[in-house]
Enzyme design. Structure first.
Site, PDB file in Angstrom:
ATOM      1  N   HIS A   1     -13.750  -1.255   3.907  1.00 16.26           N
ATOM      2  CA  HIS A   1     -13.671  -1.848   2.565  1.00 16.26           C
ATOM      3  C   HIS A   1     -14.751  -2.923   2.350  1.00 16.26           C
ATOM      4  O   HIS A   1     -14.786  -3.564   1.309  1.00 16.26           O
ATOM      5  CB  HIS A   1     -12.278  -2.419   2.241  1.00 16.26           C
ATOM      6  CG  HIS A   1     -11.199  -1.367   2.201  1.00 16.26           C
ATOM      7  ND1 HIS A   1      -9.978  -1.553   1.581  1.00 16.26           N
ATOM      8  CD2 HIS A   1     -11.160  -0.094   2.678  1.00 16.26           C
ATOM      9  CE1 HIS A   1      -9.249  -0.459   1.710  1.00 16.26           C
ATOM     10  NE2 HIS A   1      -9.937   0.443   2.377  1.00 16.26           N
TER      11      HIS A   1
ATOM     12  N   ASP B   1     -11.121   9.867  -1.920  1.00 15.75           N
ATOM     13  CA  ASP B   1     -11.377   8.795  -2.888  1.00 15.75           C
ATOM     14  C   ASP B   1     -12.218   7.654  -2.320  1.00 15.75           C
ATOM     15  O   ASP B   1     -12.215   7.370  -1.134  1.00 15.75           O
ATOM     16  CB  ASP B   1     -10.050   8.241  -3.443  1.00 15.75           C
ATOM     17  CG  ASP B   1      -9.086   7.777  -2.354  1.00 15.75           C
ATOM     18  OD1 ASP B   1      -8.990   8.444  -1.301  1.00 15.75           O
ATOM     19  OD2 ASP B   1      -8.424   6.741  -2.548  1.00 15.75           O
TER      20      ASP B   1
ATOM     21  N   GLU C   1      -5.937   8.220  -1.877  1.00 15.35           N
ATOM     22  CA  GLU C   1      -5.224   7.677  -0.714  1.00 15.35           C
ATOM     23  C   GLU C   1      -5.130   6.164  -0.813  1.00 15.35           C
ATOM     24  O   GLU C   1      -4.135   5.576  -0.405  1.00 15.35           O
ATOM     25  CB  GLU C   1      -5.949   8.070   0.581  1.00 15.35           C
ATOM     26  CG  GLU C   1      -5.157   7.753   1.846  1.00 15.35           C
ATOM     27  CD  GLU C   1      -5.100   6.279   2.189  1.00 15.35           C
ATOM     28  OE1 GLU C   1      -4.037   5.827   2.644  1.00 15.35           O
ATOM     29  OE2 GLU C   1      -6.097   5.572   2.023  1.00 15.35           O
ATOM     30  N   GLU C   2      -6.179   5.528  -1.370  1.00 12.16           N
ATOM     31  CA  GLU C   2      -6.222   4.060  -1.346  1.00 12.16           C
ATOM     32  C   GLU C   2      -5.031   3.434  -2.077  1.00 12.16           C
ATOM     33  O   GLU C   2      -4.571   2.372  -1.698  1.00 12.16           O
ATOM     34  CB  GLU C   2      -7.549   3.544  -1.923  1.00 12.16           C
ATOM     35  CG  GLU C   2      -8.772   3.875  -1.040  1.00 12.16           C
ATOM     36  CD  GLU C   2      -8.799   3.128   0.285  1.00 12.16           C
ATOM     37  OE1 GLU C   2      -7.967   2.236   0.494  1.00 12.16           O
ATOM     38  OE2 GLU C   2      -9.663   3.461   1.119  1.00 12.16           O
TER      39      GLU C   2
HETATM   40 ZN   LIG Z   1      -9.232   2.314   2.905  1.00 12.85          ZN
HETATM   41 ZN   LIG Z   2      -9.162   5.016   4.484  1.00 11.67          ZN
END
Ligand SMILES: [Zn+2]
Ligand SMILES: [Zn+2]
Length: 391
Positions: free
Chosen positions: A362, A78, A136-137
């Site tokens: 990020h 993701d 996963e986030e």
């Molecule tokens: Zn991340």
């Molecule tokens: Zn990550």
């Protein structure tokens, strides 16, 4: 599966990563990515299952080298709701969505591992499960896949995963036994007051003032309720109330996250957040309601697997390139696997030598050194082969 040459695999990994990078998809929306992953896997002779845990993909390799354990290799797929600000030729073509954590690289590296291991299948004992995980986030994708039978069909004995690290130099691999990523739990607090005209606060119960007291009081939890040797974090990242200067609103909201390595400390943090919010609100004549997410467990590396990964890494980057993994208070839902079977999650340096290229994960200018992918791939494959051969 047919024996085939894997020369050029590193170039393919880089090409796949650029392809995924240009077309990022958010958690549980990885439709195009999953379809492409399945298509590439079919090319190596796999029969991938799609739609596992909504948008996850699973493929299995049965070795021809006799009985042995089943080792699961996991990548996440993701992207993030971030507007990319790099000048890369393969920058995101989707406004507001970016692979700013490196999951595009994880997916490509695992595809490379699937190619390399397929070519060696005839002499591998046991089985390998390739797990391409969604979302996963939000730390929910792994559990969704487990609920769809990820660890039971076939039964998995061990799990390995990695994360590229933009602020760690290429050529370094970090791995340690024990806790390496934190348990995380999100919370939302709503303060219910009584709104009214800002000129007449005496006729209201001002939830903004209550929220300010709650926010400040939460800062005492770590300093006053944990021993100095205990590790925990309480952070509020989102505070919202009201719309205009001269109106006292009805409600105020605080949203935050709790981090720790020890589930008992996690319980203590949540209990103190609840007590402070409810009782401070009551003291002001307001009322607090709270909502907590299910805690995601910490990633605790199995000591034997960590040793195996360190040995495999030393073959790739040399003993001097293998470092202890500094425990992070980041969350990572690989823990859903590693809390059910012995697991190891390790970090692969992917930072540039020119510091101006390096941004944290990020960040809109997040950048990875593609030279690190081959190191990650060879370490992952080497570790998997050692686990299959019994360490
Ligand atoms: Zn991340
Ligand atoms: Zn990550």
């Amino acid at each position: 599966m047919a024996e085939r040459t894997t020369s050029g695999v590193t170039e393919r990994v880089i090409a796949w990563r650029r392809e995924f990078h240009a077309r990022p998809e958010l958690g549980f929306a990885e439709e195009r990515t999953a379809a492409r992953v399945a298509e590439i896997l079919r090319g190596w002779g796999y029969t991938p299952r799609t739609g596992v845990g909504r948008t996850g993909v699973v493929a299995e390799l049965v070795g021809g080298g006799g009985p042995g354990p089943t080792v699961l290799l996991r990548a996440d797929m993701d992207a993030l709701p971030v507007q990319e600000e790099t000048d890369l030729p393969f920058a995101s073509q989707t406004p507001g969505v970016m692979h700013a954590c490196g999951h595009d690289a994880h997916t490509a590296i695992l595809l490379g591992a699937a190619e390399v291991l397929a070519a060696r299948a005839a002499r591998l004992p046991g089985r390998v499960v390739f797990c391409f995980q969604p979302n996963e986030e939000a730390t929910v994708g792994a559990l969704a896949m487990i609920n769809d039978g990820l660890l039971s069909d076939p039964p998995v004995d061990y799990a390995l995963g990695l994360h590229v690290q933009s602020l760690t130099p290429t050529g370094e691999i970090h791995v340690s036994p024990g806790p390496v990523m934190a348990s995380c739990r999100e919370f939302d607090i709503t303060i219910h007051g009584r709104g009214g005209h800002a000129a007449h606060p005496e006729r209201t119960v001002d939830p903004v003032v209550v929220a300010a007291h709650v926010l400040t009081a939460l800062q005492t939890i770590v300093s006053r309720n944990l021993a100095a040797r205990e590790v925990g974090v309480v952070s509020v990242g989102h505070l919202r109330a009201g719309h205009i200067r001269n109106v006292i609103p009805e409600t105020a909201e605080l949203s935050g996250t709790l981090r720790c390595y020890d589930p008992e400390i996690g319980e203590r943090l949540a209990a103190r957040v609840t007590q402070l919010a409810e009782q401070l609100a009551a003291g002001f004549g307001a009322r607090a309601t709270l909502r907590f997410s299910e805690p995601v467990p910490p990633v605790v590396n199995d000591a034997r697997l960590a040793e195996i990964v360190a040995t495999a890494a030393a073959e790739v980057v040399g003993a001097a390139g293998v470092h202890e993994q500094e425990p992070s208070l980041g969350g990572e839902d690989f823990s859903q696997l590693a809390s059910r079977v012995p697991g190891c999650f390790f970090f692969v340096g992917a930072g540039a030598s020119e510091p101006e290229r390096n941004y944290p994960h990020h960040h809109p200018r997040f950048w990875l050194d593609e030279a690190s992918f081959e190191l990650a791939l060879r370490t992952l494959v080497g570790a998997a082969e050692r686990v299959l051969a019994g360490g």
